[in-house]
Design a protein around this motif. Structure first.
Motif, PDB file in Angstrom:
ATOM      1  N   UNK A 120      -2.502   4.976  -4.126  1.00 63.57           N
ATOM      2  CA  UNK A 120      -3.140   6.270  -3.805  1.00 63.57           C
ATOM      3  C   UNK A 120      -2.342   7.359  -4.566  1.00 63.57           C
ATOM      4  N   UNK A 121      -3.140   7.987  -5.426  1.00 60.81           N
ATOM      5  CA  UNK A 121      -2.374   9.225  -6.276  1.00 60.81           C
ATOM      6  C   UNK A 121      -3.550  10.280  -6.445  1.00 60.81           C
ATOM      7  N   UNK A 175       0.915  -1.227  -0.125  1.00 57.64           N
ATOM      8  CA  UNK A 175      -0.061   0.194  -0.098  1.00 57.64           C
ATOM      9  C   UNK A 175       1.061   1.135  -0.049  1.00 57.64           C
ATOM     10  N   UNK A 176       0.762   1.964  -1.102  1.00 60.48           N
ATOM     11  CA  UNK A 176       1.625   3.176  -1.183  1.00 60.48           C
ATOM     12  C   UNK A 176       0.819   4.439  -1.415  1.00 60.48           C
ATOM     13  N   UNK A 177       1.380   5.430  -0.982  1.00 60.41           N
ATOM     14  CA  UNK A 177       0.600   6.836  -1.512  1.00 60.41           C
ATOM     15  C   UNK A 177       1.663   7.635  -2.296  1.00 60.41           C
ATOM     16  N   UNK A 178       1.456   8.036  -3.491  1.00 59.90           N
ATOM     17  CA  UNK A 178       2.408   8.637  -4.246  1.00 59.90           C
ATOM     18  C   UNK A 178       1.875   9.960  -4.963  1.00 59.90           C
ATOM     19  N   UNK A 179       2.890  10.903  -4.872  1.00 57.24           N
ATOM     20  CA  UNK A 179       2.663  12.323  -5.352  1.00 57.24           C
ATOM     21  C   UNK A 179       3.540  12.453  -6.345  1.00 57.24           C
ATOM     22  N   UNK A 180       3.209  12.463  -7.618  1.00 61.44           N
ATOM     23  CA  UNK A 180       3.741  12.720  -8.785  1.00 61.44           C
ATOM     24  C   UNK A 180       4.689  14.194  -8.902  1.00 61.44           C
ATOM     25  N   UNK A 202      -9.651  14.080  -2.821  1.00 62.11           N
ATOM     26  CA  UNK A 202      -8.763  14.441  -3.857  1.00 62.11           C
ATOM     27  C   UNK A 202      -7.766  13.658  -4.124  1.00 62.11           C
ATOM     28  N   UNK A 203      -7.981  12.276  -3.447  1.00 61.97           N
ATOM     29  CA  UNK A 203      -6.732  11.289  -3.716  1.00 61.97           C
ATOM     30  C   UNK A 203      -7.715   9.949  -4.266  1.00 61.97           C
ATOM     31  N   UNK A 204      -7.347   9.364  -5.243  1.00 60.06           N
ATOM     32  CA  UNK A 204      -7.722   7.936  -5.662  1.00 60.06           C
ATOM     33  C   UNK A 204      -6.757   6.642  -5.320  1.00 60.06           C
ATOM     34  N   UNK A 205      -7.553   5.806  -4.981  1.00 58.13           N
ATOM     35  CA  UNK A 205      -6.747   4.569  -4.581  1.00 58.13           C
ATOM     36  C   UNK A 205      -7.040   3.390  -5.675  1.00 58.13           C
TER      37      UNK A 205
END
Length: 500
Positions: free
Chosen positions: A183-184, A57-62, A204-207
């Motif tokens: 999650x991005x 499970x990761x959360x990534x901000x481009x 504001x985030x989609x998984x």
């Protein structure tokens, strides 16, 4: 037992020695080995436990390439385990073993974990690692495999990539199933392996959630994050077929789609040769930047846009989907055995050409044999033991494919098909060695094949014309016009060799 060439015997002995030279054997108390026993890449993988599942499970901000995550590893110790290693390059924030905080330290890609209590051999164990980092800035031993793009990232690489986004046992010997949740920011797409089980949005985030239910090596797990056109339909055998094309492909878009959308047709063709498709989904992703190679990510290969710069290219689609059998389902036991991946996938291109009427496999063999004169350095690299610096050398691909056609000339079409189908069936979801394949070929053919395999895989120099080596007199003559498939295959291989 047949006599073996000295190079083969030496390589096999070295691999065996490395495998058993571990700090603690099964049944003893002690730490797991910091490597899997691979001569080419001694630090890759670990000993002391077997992984069955990864929940990533990761959360990534481009925008800034920041990644934070929690990975849960389900495993069983193969010895009474006092400490163990995970392959990981980002910064670990905490580690829990069976729910209890554990001590840990990091050095390069080695995350060493000491649980509060010894883990009994054969018991169920869970390792939970919380972490964060900016993957594109992390360099270990000169390696920076994470690919940052203008709109996201690609976690795609071979033989290393997983350590830059999740901790694990990074060697093909230890395969597992995967749940991958990324999650991005809303409006960003995420592609991964297997089946898209669910998407959800909040604040504001989609998984995006993906699941692969068949065992996969760590380097074959991937994510592609960015702006993609995603298409879903039913593929071969009623399976989910998902493709993704970068929205920035521009002039390459048409050729990319004309190639990758033929994947179900190609999978059906390969199934006719090799037997049942080994996985639960099909597809592909085409990037527009950041990579100049293709990789056989399990169920969903990834392609650089450069493969389509001269028009449609089905050779690369055949190559990467042949890897679903050779490399993904049946993986290398050590990286010395890379011919079992690349030689077979390259020969599949020749068989596709034969099927399409753009050149027979014999015509392609003759072309490549004549193209490389006897003094060409090409013949100095041994596909059966290329060395760590040459695992993706031209010879592993092209001489590797020639080896299989030479075998076909010696044993015949039906026997070769029997050998290959038996190999992928008996070795499904496991690993294999070149020596095991040779033994199977000799068993199925009833022939002693030392001269053929020694000449093609383990001896420097161009194999001579002869019945035993499978080289026909026609190979000495340069055709006035090469087979039509040559240009596409050459274009494909020129890029494929870059993926190390």
């Amino acid at each position: 037992m047949f006599r073996r060439h000295g190079l083969r015997a030496t390589a096999a002995a070295c691999c065996a020695a490395a495998l058993f030279a571990t700090p603690a054997m099964a049944g003893s108390d002690g730490p797991g080995a910091p490597g899997a026993g691979d001569d080419y890449f001694p630090g890759y993988g670990n000993g002391g436990y077997d992984v069955s599942h990864y929940d990533i499970q990761v959360r990534y901000q481009p925008a800034d390439d920041h990644l934070q995550g929690t990975t849960t590893i389900v495993a069983r110790p193969t010895q009474n385990l006092t400490a163990f290693n995970l392959d990981f390059a980002l910064t670990a924030k905490s580690v829990r073993v069976n729910g209890v905080p554990a001590q840990f330290s990091q050095d390069g890609t080695e995350l060493t974990v000491t649980p509060a209590q010894t883990l009994p051999e054969g018991s169920l164990a869970t390792f939970v690692v919380e972490y964060e980092g900016v993957p594109s800035t992390v360099e270990v031993d000169g390696l920076k495999p994470w690919i940052r793009t203008s709109d996201g990232a690609l976690a795609v690489g071979q033989p290393e990539i997983s350590a830059w986004w999740f901790p694990g046992n990074d060697h093909p010997r230890d395969k597992a199933t995967y749940d991958i949740a990324v999650t991005v920011p809303d409006g960003t797409e995420v592609l991964s392996n297997g089946v898209n089980t669910r998407n959800s949005s909040l604040a504001g985030w989609t998984t995006w959630k993906w699941r692969t239910t068949k065992p996969a090596a760590t380097y074959l797990a991937f994510i592609g994050v960015g702006q993609y056109e995603i298409n879903s339909r039913t593929g071969a055998f009623g399976q989910p077929f998902v493709t993704a094309y970068s929205e920035k492909l521009g002039e390459y878009e048409g050729a990319a789609k004309a190639s990758v959308e033929r994947t179900p047709e190609i999978v059906e063709f390969l199934t006719g040769l090799l037997g049942e498709y080994p996985f639960e989904a099909q597809g592909g992703l085409v990037s527009s930047e950041g990579m100049n190679f293709a990789l056989e990510n399990q169920t969903r290969p990834t392609y650089s846009h450069l493969f389509f710069r001269d028009g449609a290219n089905t050779s690369v689609v055949v190559h990467e989907n042949a890897h679903q059998w050779f490399g993904d389902s049946v993986s290398v036991d050590t990286w010395r055995n890379i011919w079992l991946n690349e030689g077979f996938a390259s020969y599949a291109e020749w068989l596709w050409s034969e099927h399409q009427g753009t050149g027979t496999a014999q015509e392609l063999f003759d072309h490549y044999y004549a193209q490389h004169p006897a003094d060409d350095p090409f013949w100095q690299v041994l596909p059966g033991d290329p060395g760590a610096q040459n695992v993706f050398h031209d010879a592993v691909y092209d001489r590797g494919a020639m080896t299989l056609h030479a075998l076909r000339n010696v044993v015949g079409d039906e026997t070769l098909l029997d050998i290959v189908r038996t190999w992928v069936s008996e070795k499904r979801y496991s690993t294999g060695t070149i020596e095991e394949f040779i033994a199977l070929a000799e068993q199925k053919s009833g022939k002693q094949l030392d001269e053929l395999f020694n000449a093609w895989l383990f001896t420097k120099g161009r194999p001579p014309v002869g019945e035993a080596t499978g080289v026909k007199e026609s190979a000495l003559r340069v055709a006035a016009a090469p087979p039509k498939a040559v240009a596409e295959i050459d274009r494909t291989h020129a890029l494929l060799h870059n993926h190390d």
